[in-house]
Design a protein around this motif. Structure first.
Motif, PDB file in Angstrom:
ATOM      1  N   SER A   1       0.887  -1.177   0.000  1.00 11.34           N
ATOM      2  CA  SER A   1       0.000   0.000   0.000  1.00 11.34           C
ATOM      3  C   SER A   1       0.912   1.210   0.000  1.00 11.34           C
ATOM      4  O   SER A   1       1.525   1.520   1.010  1.00 11.34           O
ATOM      5  N   VAL A   2       1.017   1.841  -1.159  1.00 13.12           N
ATOM      6  CA  VAL A   2       1.922   2.981  -1.257  1.00 13.12           C
ATOM      7  C   VAL A   2       1.084   4.224  -1.497  1.00 13.12           C
ATOM      8  O   VAL A   2       0.512   4.391  -2.569  1.00 13.12           O
ATOM      9  N   GLY A   3       1.006   5.080  -0.494  1.00 15.23           N
ATOM     10  CA  GLY A   3       0.208   6.298  -0.628  1.00 15.23           C
ATOM     11  C   GLY A   3      -1.244   5.959  -0.851  1.00 15.23           C
ATOM     12  O   GLY A   3      -1.843   5.185  -0.103  1.00 15.23           O
ATOM     13  N   ASN A   4      -1.821   6.513  -1.920  1.00 15.97           N
ATOM     14  CA  ASN A   4      -3.256   6.354  -2.126  1.00 15.97           C
ATOM     15  C   ASN A   4      -3.625   5.031  -2.797  1.00 15.97           C
ATOM     16  O   ASN A   4      -4.787   4.709  -2.914  1.00 15.97           O
TER      17      ASN A   4
ATOM     18  N   GLU B   1       6.443   9.125  15.255  1.00 10.48           N
ATOM     19  CA  GLU B   1       6.058  10.403  15.847  1.00 10.48           C
ATOM     20  C   GLU B   1       6.008  11.420  14.721  1.00 10.48           C
ATOM     21  O   GLU B   1       6.957  11.539  13.969  1.00 10.48           O
ATOM     22  N   PHE B   2       4.927  12.080  14.612  1.00 12.19           N
ATOM     23  CA  PHE B   2       4.815  13.070  13.552  1.00 12.19           C
ATOM     24  C   PHE B   2       4.364  14.385  14.120  1.00 12.19           C
ATOM     25  O   PHE B   2       3.361  14.455  14.796  1.00 12.19           O
ATOM     26  N   ASN B   3       5.135  15.415  13.864  1.00  9.96           N
ATOM     27  CA  ASN B   3       4.851  16.641  14.577  1.00  9.96           C
ATOM     28  C   ASN B   3       3.849  17.544  13.902  1.00  9.96           C
ATOM     29  O   ASN B   3       3.211  18.343  14.531  1.00  9.96           O
ATOM     30  N   SER B   4       3.718  17.402  12.592  1.00  6.35           N
ATOM     31  CA  SER B   4       2.847  18.368  11.929  1.00  6.35           C
ATOM     32  C   SER B   4       1.690  17.664  11.258  1.00  6.35           C
ATOM     33  O   SER B   4       1.854  16.779  10.463  1.00  6.35           O
ATOM     34  N   ASP B   5       0.518  18.103  11.593  1.00 11.36           N
ATOM     35  CA  ASP B   5      -0.691  17.563  10.999  1.00 11.36           C
ATOM     36  C   ASP B   5      -1.055  18.330   9.735  1.00 11.36           C
ATOM     37  O   ASP B   5      -1.971  17.996   9.039  1.00 11.36           O
ATOM     38  N   SER B   6      -0.328  19.400   9.501  1.00 11.26           N
ATOM     39  CA  SER B   6      -0.834  20.387   8.559  1.00 11.26           C
ATOM     40  C   SER B   6      -0.536  20.045   7.118  1.00 11.26           C
ATOM     41  O   SER B   6      -1.038  20.668   6.218  1.00 11.26           O
ATOM     42  N   ILE B   7       0.288  19.075   6.885  1.00  9.46           N
ATOM     43  CA  ILE B   7       0.578  18.684   5.516  1.00  9.46           C
ATOM     44  C   ILE B   7       0.207  17.215   5.417  1.00  9.46           C
ATOM     45  O   ILE B   7       0.543  16.454   6.300  1.00  9.46           O
ATOM     46  N   ILE B   8      -0.456  16.819   4.372  1.00  2.69           N
ATOM     47  CA  ILE B   8      -0.731  15.391   4.244  1.00  2.69           C
ATOM     48  C   ILE B   8       0.597  14.707   4.026  1.00  2.69           C
ATOM     49  O   ILE B   8       1.339  15.072   3.131  1.00  2.69           O
ATOM     50  N   GLN B   9       0.876  13.739   4.809  1.00  2.00           N
ATOM     51  CA  GLN B   9       2.111  13.010   4.583  1.00  2.00           C
ATOM     52  C   GLN B   9       1.970  12.008   3.458  1.00  2.00           C
ATOM     53  O   GLN B   9       2.931  11.481   2.958  1.00  2.00           O
ATOM     54  N   LYS B  10       0.756  11.732   3.109  1.00  2.56           N
ATOM     55  CA  LYS B  10       0.534  10.622   2.212  1.00  2.56           C
ATOM     56  C   LYS B  10       1.183  10.851   0.853  1.00  2.56           C
ATOM     57  O   LYS B  10       1.976  10.049   0.402  1.00  2.56           O
ATOM     58  N   VAL B  11       0.857  11.948   0.233  1.00  3.70           N
ATOM     59  CA  VAL B  11       1.391  12.181  -1.092  1.00  3.70           C
ATOM     60  C   VAL B  11       2.820  12.679  -1.016  1.00  3.70           C
ATOM     61  O   VAL B  11       3.676  12.295  -1.789  1.00  3.70           O
ATOM     62  N   VAL B  12       3.053  13.483  -0.017  1.00  3.26           N
ATOM     63  CA  VAL B  12       4.403  13.999   0.141  1.00  3.26           C
ATOM     64  C   VAL B  12       5.290  12.906   0.725  1.00  3.26           C
ATOM     65  O   VAL B  12       6.487  13.034   0.817  1.00  3.26           O
ATOM     66  N   GLY B  13       4.655  11.802   1.047  1.00  7.00           N
ATOM     67  CA  GLY B  13       5.326  10.726   1.774  1.00  7.00           C
ATOM     68  C   GLY B  13       6.678  10.341   1.246  1.00  7.00           C
ATOM     69  O   GLY B  13       7.567   9.983   2.000  1.00  7.00           O
ATOM     70  N   GLN B  14       6.841  10.417  -0.061  1.00  4.36           N
ATOM     71  CA  GLN B  14       8.117   9.942  -0.582  1.00  4.36           C
ATOM     72  C   GLN B  14       9.257  10.811  -0.094  1.00  4.36           C
ATOM     73  O   GLN B  14      10.294  10.315   0.275  1.00  4.36           O
TER      74      GLN B  14
END
Ligand SMILES: *[C@@H]1O[C@H](CO)[C@@H](O)[C@H](O)[C@H]1NC(C)=O
Ligand SMILES: *[C@@H]1O[C@H](CO)[C@@H](O)[C@H](O)[C@H]1NC(C)=O
Ligand SMILES: *[C@@H]1O[C@H](CO)[C@@H](O)[C@H](O)[C@H]1NC(C)=O
Ligand SMILES: *[C@@H]1O[C@H](CO)[C@@H](O)[C@H](O)[C@H]1NC(C)=O
Ligand SMILES: *[C@@H]1O[C@H](CO)[C@@H](O)[C@H](O)[C@H]1NC(C)=O
Ligand SMILES: *[C@@H]1O[C@H](CO)[C@@H](O)[C@H](O)[C@H]1NC(C)=O
Ligand SMILES: *[C@@H]1O[C@H](CO)[C@@H](O)[C@H](O)[C@H]1NC(C)=O
Ligand SMILES: *[C@@H]1O[C@H](CO)[C@@H](O)[C@H](O)[C@H]1NC(C)=O
Ligand SMILES: *[C@@H]1O[C@H](CO)[C@@H](O)[C@H](O)[C@H]1NC(C)=O
Ligand SMILES: [Cu+2]
Length: 798
Positions: A457-460, A778-791
């Protein structure tokens, strides 16, 4: 080892088992608790990953001062060097062949370590080889270069200060909070998110990130990528000094605004177009929805394995044998599961088979979708392999295998992920492999195939990746994709996709998955044969002035790398196969294996020279390629390729240097994938039936006849001229008997194992069935979707 619930539990918990009980001959039905027979592998699996001891010792060695890498072990900051990946360095085929032939000991083992050097103004990544293993005073640590094809091995990394980038983008997005509130009554602190493209763009020597706004779903459903908002931000994050970073512009409703002030002024004017948001709803949830289908309340047919599993496994060596096939499993970061030394009737047909890289390339009118290109090898399919849902992903009677990956997230560096991510099972294909009927008899043979499956399962997206073995000696390599599409705001996107919801366009994109298959047909020296079906006109001695318009075969060979980038012939009128010219069969024909698309979808990239990907996807330009097997060319992609687009560490084009392919050790690199134009049928999720691509690899003059004749699971029914059955031949096959049903064990799910899923679950409190496999990131910022930026984030994140 089976991981099923104890038998008594099943009986106690299942109300329905009795209804499914099949009587046996003596009336006492045997339980259908499949046992897994085991076998001892003929040799050590030299491709299997590092052992715990090896990885612990290598990690220790790399962190010693004497290694000279200045690595920080714990709580590393963005100015510390860290170990990013660790895996077995694939041994040279040249060293493995003598071992397989029993002429030498096991080849020396080496680890491949990717180090991120951040304690410097210009950060870079570099690979090291560490070995021989186990670690002794003789073990060396040195830069790995021979598997890459450019002179320098350091990959400059454009972005390493990920948290700073997040903070910068977040502040920039908050600086226009007035606008986002005006438009949607939301800010990136509450209700909307800013997502960044994964591959940074270069504008001259500037590092550019395009980000898009998305509505943030309140529900547990992962629908962000269906909720684009028509506002995009361009940030220039060149270098490591945040004071030099700047917002380089905005795009709203197809207008580019150079500065934030310009944007603010426009919005201050009366009468600007207020484009409404895409919002989640029932349409974006994947739960059961709508009135159930006729008779759907009744239980559907379920697969049963009435006796012991019919394949053998050496779990320690990851060696499997099923019917006339045998092979070894291994695992790597980029492609996940790989198969080695695939033998049929004891003889090797394929040395190596596995996924090399998978990319998706989008297009759109807006800068976000236009920039969206994902090389999934960067996060890797290995670490993102999902735990399998029993009875849904794989039949309940499957044998599941754990998968281990190097886990950089847990602070203890030798902890590795462990989860049930591979399943093995036999399955009836639902149609006979052979059938024939006459006025006197009818015969048919069951088509049982053996599948090895894993699902990253990679991103979306989730990909089901299958290697399927058939009784006739053929192998099918198959990929299917499902999940939430990455979509575009509908305005101005008519040329890039269908409009599929209120303000939503399903953005067009290509999926291309590149596989390696290293054939060894009766030895390593092979040739690539092409046989055309050619229309022709022939005057035969017997046609007497009436020439026939007909067709012939034209036998040919692709005997040089200058002509080995190949597209399928129109109408499929050319058969390609890897054959051995020096070992003709008794009829003088060359034994071989042919390969051809098993589905209409088996595509390559639409865009010849993509400005998003440059030279990193040169293996995506054609249907398939043939090259000489080389120890220096084991793979076509590297995790860092996303960060050096023009001069990647591995540039596939450089594999082609006019070398002869005539009776050489050949490797075929082929592409699967699909041109994906999402329609309303992709909502809420793309389904596996849509996004499906496969290749068949099939024997050709390889054996005297079809080997599936040997199975006893066939029947011949003889009848007389009046249609009365007079004899039934079963060839010794027994009737199935089985006393209970297996219910899927959904609680066995191994927990969320992927980086991005962990981040998501940490954010939205998904209920996961923990097995303490991995601590949440641990993830400090909720403000950016990590999913797409995940790479980017998972690559550089600490
Ligand atoms: C080693 O890394 C640290 C940061 O982790 C840095 O402060 C130091 O300057 C580096 N030492 C050398 C010799 O590069
Ligand atoms: C593999 O082969 C290459 C090319 O011959 C050589 O440079 C390299 O040292 C070999 N690797 C190992 C681990 O022996
Ligand atoms: C805007 O959102 C706030 C809460 O976030 C809510 O109280 C307010 O009613 C909303 N305004 C409109 C116009 O929807
Ligand atoms: C970046 O490019 C600009 C314009 O082409 C040039 O003036 C500048 O010297 C370059 N900077 C670096 C650090 O290469
Ligand atoms: C697989 O991993 C799970 C979770 O860590 C563990 O409970 C199980 O024992 C492992 N199974 C095997 C066969 O190693
Ligand atoms: C967005 O969707 C709404 C609701 O269906 C519709 O009224 C509106 O016309 C759409 N706007 C645009 C710009 O497509
Ligand atoms: C392969 O073909 C190229 C171009 O036709 C030619 O220059 C080269 O000599 C050939 N190589 C071999 C090994 O025949
Ligand atoms: C299998 O079942 C059929 C139908 O009940 C029966 O006629 C046949 O004798 C059975 N065959 C064997 C081998 O038990
Ligand atoms: C999962 O693990 C976390 C952290 O250890 C714990 O707080 C939580 O209760 C666990 N959840 C379940 C469903 O066991
Ligand atoms: Cu798609």
């Amino acid at each position: 080892m089976k991981l099923h619930l104890p038998y008594f539990w099943l009986i106690l918990s299942s109300d329905v088992w009795a209804a499914f009980a099949l009587p046996s001959k003596d009336g006492t039905a045997a339980p259908c608790v499949p046992e897994q027979p085991t076998v001892k592998a003929p040799h050590t699996n030299v491709w299997l990953g590092l052992t715990d001891d090896e990885s612990r010792d290598v990690v220790n060695l790399l962190h010693q001062e004497s290694a000279g890498l200045n690595l920080t072990w714990q709580s590393a900051g963005s100015w510390d060097n860290t170990l990013r990946y660790l895996e077995l360095l694939q041994p040279n085929k040249t060293d493995v062949l003598p071992f397989l032939a029993g002429r030498s000991a096991t080849p020396d083992r080496y680890a491949r370590a990717t180090i991120i050097f951040r304690a410097t103004e210009v950060p870079y990544a570099e690979d090291y080889m560490v070995g021989p293993l186990p670690v002794t005073p003789d073990t060396q640590v040195r830069p790995l270069d021979y598997v890459y094809n450019r002179k320098y091995t350091k990959v400059p990394l454009p972005i390493v200060d990920v948290e700073d980038v997040q903070k910068f983008n977040h502040e920039a997005a908050m600086s226009i909070a007035d606008i986002t509130i005006l438009l949607w009554n939301k800010t990136v602190d509450d209700g909307i998110v800013l997502t960044t493209t994964t591959i940074p763009s270069k504008e001259g020597n500037r590092t550019i990130l395009w980000s898009g706004f998305f509505s943030k779903p309140k529900s547990r459903f992962d629908a962000e990528t269906l909720l684009p908002l028509p506002l995009y931000m361009k940030s220039d994050v060149t270098g490591r000094h945040t004071e030099n970073w700047r917002v380089a512009g905005w795009v709203y409703n197809d207008h580019f605004y150079e500065t934030t002030d310009e944007l603010l002024q426009t919005f201050a004017q009366p009468g600007f177009a207020k484009l409404p948001p895409n919002l989640e709803g029932g349409w974006s949830s994947t739960d059961q929805d709508g009135e159930s289908m006729p008779l759907d309340n009744l239980t559907p047919p379920l697969p049963v394995q009435p006796g012991p599993s019919r394949f053998l496994i050496d779990e320690e060596e990851r060696y499997i044998s099923w019917m006339d096939f045998s092979f070894y499993l291994s695992w790597n970061h980029i492609g996940g599961l790989r198969l080695f030394d695939i033998r049929f009737k004891g003889e090797r047909i394929i040395y190596e088979l596995g996924l090399e890289e998978a990319f998706s390339h989008y297009a759109g009118n807006d800068p976000f979708l236009s920039s969206a290109t994902f090389l999934d090898g960067t996060p890797g399919f290995g670490p993102y392999a999902s735990s399998l849902i029993d009875g849904f992903d794989c039949p309940t009677y499957s044998t599941y295998l754990n998968t281990t990956n190097w886990d950089r997230k847990t602070r203890s560096l030798f902890t590795r992920l462990n989860a049930i991510c591979t399943c093995l099972f036999e399955f009836d294909q639902g149609y006979p492999i052979q059938r024939h009927a006459t006025s006197e008899y009818a015969s048919a043979t069951r088509n049982i195939a053996f599948t090895v499956r894993f699902i990253p399962s990679v991103g979306n997206y989730d990909y089901t990746l299958d290697y399927k073995f058939f009784l006739d000696g053929s192998i099918e390599v198959c990929v299917r994709a499902s999940g939430y599409i990455l979509s575009a705001y509908a305005v101005h996107n008519e040329q890039y996709g269908f409009r599929i919801h209120d303000n939503l366009s399903g953005g067009m994109h290509d999926h291309v998955m590149t596989y390696k298959v290293d054939f060894d047909i009766r030895g390593e020296k092979n040739s690539l044969q092409k046989i055309d079906f050619a229309p022709t006109t022939v005057e035969y001695p017997w046609s007497k002035g009436f020439p026939r318009k007909t067709m012939k075969i034209r036998r040919d060979f692709i005997d040089n790398e200058s002509e080995s980038k190949i597209n399928w012939a129109a109408n499929g009128a050319a058969i390609y196969s890897v054959v051995n010219k020096e070992k003709p069969n008794i009829f003088g024909e060359y034994p071989g294996y042919r390969f051809f698309p098993a589905t209409g979808n088996a595509i390559h990239s639409t865009i010849p020279k993509s400005s998003n990907a440059h030279n990193t996807i040169n293996f995506g330009t054609h249907a398939f390629y043939a090259t000489r097997q080389k120890d220096t060319e084991p793979h076509v992609s590297h995790q860092c390729n996303s960060f050096d687009l023009e001069t990647p560490l591995i540039d596939f084009n450089k594999f082609f240097n006019d070398e002869s392919l005539d009776q050489e050790d050949l490797v075929i690199w082929f592409n699967l994938g699909n041109h994906h134009l999402p329609s309303t049928g992709d909502l809420p999720n793309t389904v596996f039936t849509t996004s499906h691509s496969a290749m068949t690899i099939q024997p050709q003059n390889y054996l005297p006849h079809d080997p599936s004749r040997a199975t006893i699971h066939q029947a011949r029914v003889d009848y007389d001229g009046k249609g009365n059955v007079i004899n039934v031949e079963r060839f010794g096959a027994e009737n199935a008997t089985c006393s209970n049903m297996f219910q899927p064990d959904l609680w066995r799910y191994g927990g969320k194992v992927t980086d991005n899923q962990y981040q998501r679950s940490a954010q939205t409190s998904h209920t996961v069935h923990n097995s303490s496999i991995l601590r949440p990131v641990e993830f400090n910022s909720d403000s950016i979707i990590q999913k797409v930026v995940g790479q980017i984030l998972t690559f550089f994140g600490r």
